[in-house]
Every structure is written in structure tokens, then in C-alpha cells.
Enzyme design. Structure first.
Site: not given
Length: 127
Positions: A17, A26, A30, A32, A70, A115
Site C-alpha cells: 500500500h 509510508c 511498500h 507488509h 498479494h 502490521e
């Protein structure tokens, strides 16, 4: 006091996201490896002695997480309009799981979305 049973299942998904208007790193693309804890409460047991079969909760949680797995979250509804923050994702997962799990005796009580190994948000709609 009436009985209350709390069941928790874990699943995970990987997703990327960007946080629009965020004043830091952010704001760039990037990802997670998210960990999803789904907490369900029940007030009664069935004839077998279960509140709800863990398999039912796991299946629903995995299917919903699979819809995000994904993926670039910013391209998915509702995250086209709102930032895909951990808080918004947790609320989304809560709503989607409640649609599938909730009955008169069984309710999704909380979603905890990790996260990272050290940072999570817990979403509930308790009074």
C-alpha cells in the site's frame, strides 16, 4: 452472569500500500506481511459442545484475507477512497467477517491486525 466464549483464529496475508498525504516514508509504495487475529464471541454452545467450529472461522478469515493477499490495496474498494491504513483495513476485515460469521449467538468481537511483529491495531464495535 450469562456464559461468554471467546474464540480466536490467526491467518496472514501479504499486501502493499501507499498512504496518501502521509508526511514520511509510508507515502511511498511498500508492503507488509500482515497477521490477522479474528476474535469471535458466543453465548451458547451447539449440541456437540462448540460455540462455532474453528474451521468455520478459519475458512472465512482465510478467504477474506485471500482477497487482499498479494494485492496493491490502494486499488481495491474501499481503499480507492480511504487510505489503506492498518486501522481502516482492520475495520474492513471486521465488517466482512461479521457478514459471514454473525448469528444470534455468535458475533465477531474484534480484529487485531499486525502490521509488523511489534505494531498492531485492534478494532471492535463494543459499546
Amino acid at each position: 452472569m450469562p456464559a461468554k466464549y471467546t474464540l480466536t483464529v490467526l491467518t496472514d496475508f501479504a499486501a502493499a500500500h501507499t498512504l496518501r498525504d502521509y508526511p514520511g516514508d509510508c507515502s511511498r509504495l511498500h508492503g507488509h506481511n500482515w497477521k490477522l487475529e479474528a476474535e469471535v464471541q458466543a453465548t451458547a454452545l451447539d449440541k456437540v459442545g462448540m460455540a462455532v467450529d474453528f474451521k468455520v472461522i478459519k475458512r472465512a478469515a482465510r478467504e477474506i484475507a485471500g482477497e487482499l493477499d498479494h494485492r496493491y490495496l490502494n486499488e481495491l474498494e474501499p481503499f480507492v477512497q480511504i487510505n489503506p491504513t492498518a486501522e481502516h483495513i482492520a475495520a474492513y476485515l471486521f465488517s466482512r467477517l461479521a457478514e459471514r460469521i454473525n448469528t444470534d449467538c455468535v458475533r465477531v468481537s474484534a480484529i487485531t491486525l499486525w502490521e509488523t511483529e511489534r505494531a498492531c491495531v485492534r478494532y471492535s464495535e463494543e459499546a
